[in-house]
Design an enzyme around this catalytic site. Sequence first.
Site, mmCIF file in Angstrom:
data_model
loop_
_atom_site.group_PDB
_atom_site.id
_atom_site.type_symbol
_atom_site.label_atom_id
_atom_site.label_comp_id
_atom_site.label_asym_id
_atom_site.label_seq_id
_atom_site.Cartn_x
_atom_site.Cartn_y
_atom_site.Cartn_z
ATOM 1 N N ASP A 1 0.827 -1.208 0.000
ATOM 2 C CA ASP A 1 0.000 0.000 0.000
ATOM 3 C C ASP A 1 0.859 1.255 0.000
ATOM 4 O O ASP A 1 1.947 1.257 -0.556
ATOM 5 C CB ASP A 1 -0.944 -0.031 1.209
ATOM 6 C CG ASP A 1 -2.279 0.609 0.894
ATOM 7 O OD1 ASP A 1 -2.294 1.811 0.618
ATOM 8 O OD2 ASP A 1 -3.309 -0.088 0.932
ATOM 9 N N HIS B 1 -3.891 4.934 4.073
ATOM 10 C CA HIS B 1 -4.572 3.692 3.703
ATOM 11 C C HIS B 1 -3.887 2.450 4.254
ATOM 12 O O HIS B 1 -4.525 1.593 4.883
ATOM 13 C CB HIS B 1 -4.636 3.653 2.173
ATOM 14 C CG HIS B 1 -5.664 2.748 1.605
ATOM 15 N ND1 HIS B 1 -5.343 1.672 0.815
ATOM 16 C CD2 HIS B 1 -7.004 2.748 1.712
ATOM 17 C CE1 HIS B 1 -6.453 1.061 0.447
ATOM 18 N NE2 HIS B 1 -7.481 1.689 0.976
ATOM 19 N N SER C 1 -11.545 -2.064 0.459
ATOM 20 C CA SER C 1 -10.243 -1.949 1.093
ATOM 21 C C SER C 1 -10.242 -2.575 2.473
ATOM 22 O O SER C 1 -9.224 -3.028 2.965
ATOM 23 C CB SER C 1 -9.870 -0.478 1.270
ATOM 24 O OG SER C 1 -9.473 0.050 0.050
#
Length: 607
Positions: free
Chosen positions: A162, A203, A377
């Site tokens: 990520d 994230h 996600s």
Amino acid sequence: IGCNMRLLLGFVLSTFWLWEASLSRVYTNHWAVRIPGGPSEADNLASKYGFTNLGQIGGLEHHYHFHHSRVVRRSTFVTRGTHSFIHMDPKVDWAQQQLVKTRVKRHARSDPSYIHLNDPKWSNMWYIHCSDKNSRCRSEMNILAAWQRGYTGRNVVVTILDDGIERNHPDLVQNYDQLASYDVNGNDYDPTPRYDFSNENKHGTRCAGEVAAVANNSHCIVGIAYNARIGGVRMLDGDVTDVVEAKSLGIRPDYIDIYSASWGPDDDGKTVDGPGPLAKQAFELGIKKGRKGLGSIFVWASGNGGRQGDHCSCDGYTNSIYTISVSSTTENGNKPWYLEVCSSTLATTYSSGEFYDRKIVTTDLRQRCTEGHTGTSVSAPMVAGVIALALEANPLISWRDVQHLLVKTSRQAHLKANDWKTNAAGHKVSHLYGFGLVDAEAMVVEAKKWRTVPPQHTCTDQKLNASISSSGCRDQPDQQVVFLEHVVVRVLIVHPRRGDLEISLVSPSGTRSQLLAQRLFDNSNEGFRNWEFMTVHCWGERAEGTWTLEISDSPSQLRNPEVLVSWLSYFTVDLDGQFSHIFYTDFFFCLFGIVCVHVLASTMLLC
Ligand SMILES: *[C@@H]1O[C@H](CO)[C@@H](O)[C@H](O)[C@H]1NC(C)=O
Ligand SMILES: *[C@@H]1O[C@H](CO)[C@@H](O)[C@H](O)[C@H]1NC(C)=O
Ligand SMILES: [Ca+2]
Ligand SMILES: [Ca+2]
Ligand SMILES: [Ca+2]
Ligand SMILES: [Ca+2]
């Protein structure tokens, strides 16, 4: 006092024994009495011995419920008094003072809601446990039950591909693993995210917490595999190239067990894109050589393009047989607005939905905690965490075993979809949710006793045409296929407007997989050039028989009308497969159908 000892005491001191036995009983002031003489006789007898007659016991004739108000309400000994003479009255057949019986609610599964962890957001983790503060909880993923069986991800290594990971976050630092981390963007060993005003790079840190945030440390949340080691590969904060992806997918394959990725090509409803040649090789190397030959586990979010009408079959990462593609459902089992439908999705977890649906709590950038993690996600790291629990239960399961386990244990539960069907192998499956909601407890239980599946066979046949008859690798024992896992359809289609196409595959057993749905925004005239569609819906079915590929074309107004005139609106391809003898293998077939737009409808060039 052991059992034998107690028996001995019973013989020697019978009064002691009686006393002890009565200790475990609780007598009430209610009696059941059988009186054949009718209701008025029952009333008379009740008043004679000081009871109130509460009437017949349900549908049981001659049986009355008597209540005695002067008897101690809950006593541990048989009470004596005038009332007890009712037992000897000739008009009474039978009487029994009622005992309190222990009754335990039979939950389908244990609901160990009493676990208390001191993490401040524990009570907000509605998708893991039920507690007093957490009335609208969803414990169907059975994560708590898996913990209670002793699995918390110990000795399993997970990494998040990520935008980096805040390695010194107080809820991650204890489980953070330097060896499971790398910074591909910065070319160094520190994957700490780049901080900016908008916290763009939050994230990875959010995903990491879902997997392995530390439990009971007075900080934030509890990860699903809270004793697993967690790393991060920083690779999204810069130009993403084939090299960047290949590097990331191939970091320490012998050390890292699970790679979780919650990214992919644009979910704009018009892109068809997948791994380049290097990333493809990295996947193949991972599943062949990773985990000392057992195969790296790649977990993938199925995509957030639902609102754009995107279809996850146009994303070569989720579509790959090497990735475990994961979908999301809302707390109430509704289809979230961002959900992408396709036949390669294997399983599902809870995630966010509408504004009034709850979201996911997890670790956040700048040592914080958030209640706002959303989308698919969320789902990939959750499944990565569940797989970590399964790998602790059985570290020797292969990358394909993990997929088999998910197929076997995921459940329809309360997930709403109008396309749930049972395939010929008995598995319930949907284009929205794959085989359904993951079940962590079932995963660890099945993993523990799982016997690894035989080697994967791949049968590729390119001698196909509109009416397909395939030898199915009958003459090549190392390629023969009996029971299916993945089915990959490779197509070459030339078409004026790709978004108008719809493709389905019907297996010999009749299971229909929608390989592609129409995409409103896909105006491309590039068609599909050797694109691989994949379905898991035939998992466990027999490979042999007729395979039918249906391609339908619904010309939209966006299409050049001149081309429309001569367009072929529908065709079917039958595929015959004859396969035998080998258990659990993969079946590939390819259709090369060049549909030429400028030629008349009935003309197809096939190669
Ligand atoms: C969590 O920590 C507290 C002490 O802060 C302890 O009393 C409690 O038993 C722990 N809970 C679990 C489930 O380990
Ligand atoms: C397709 O294959 C079948 C059987 O292999 C054959 O009978 C048929 O003629 C072929 N069709 C075309 C268009 O080549
Ligand atoms: Ca760095
Ligand atoms: Ca914590
Ligand atoms: Ca997508
Ligand atoms: Ca996949």
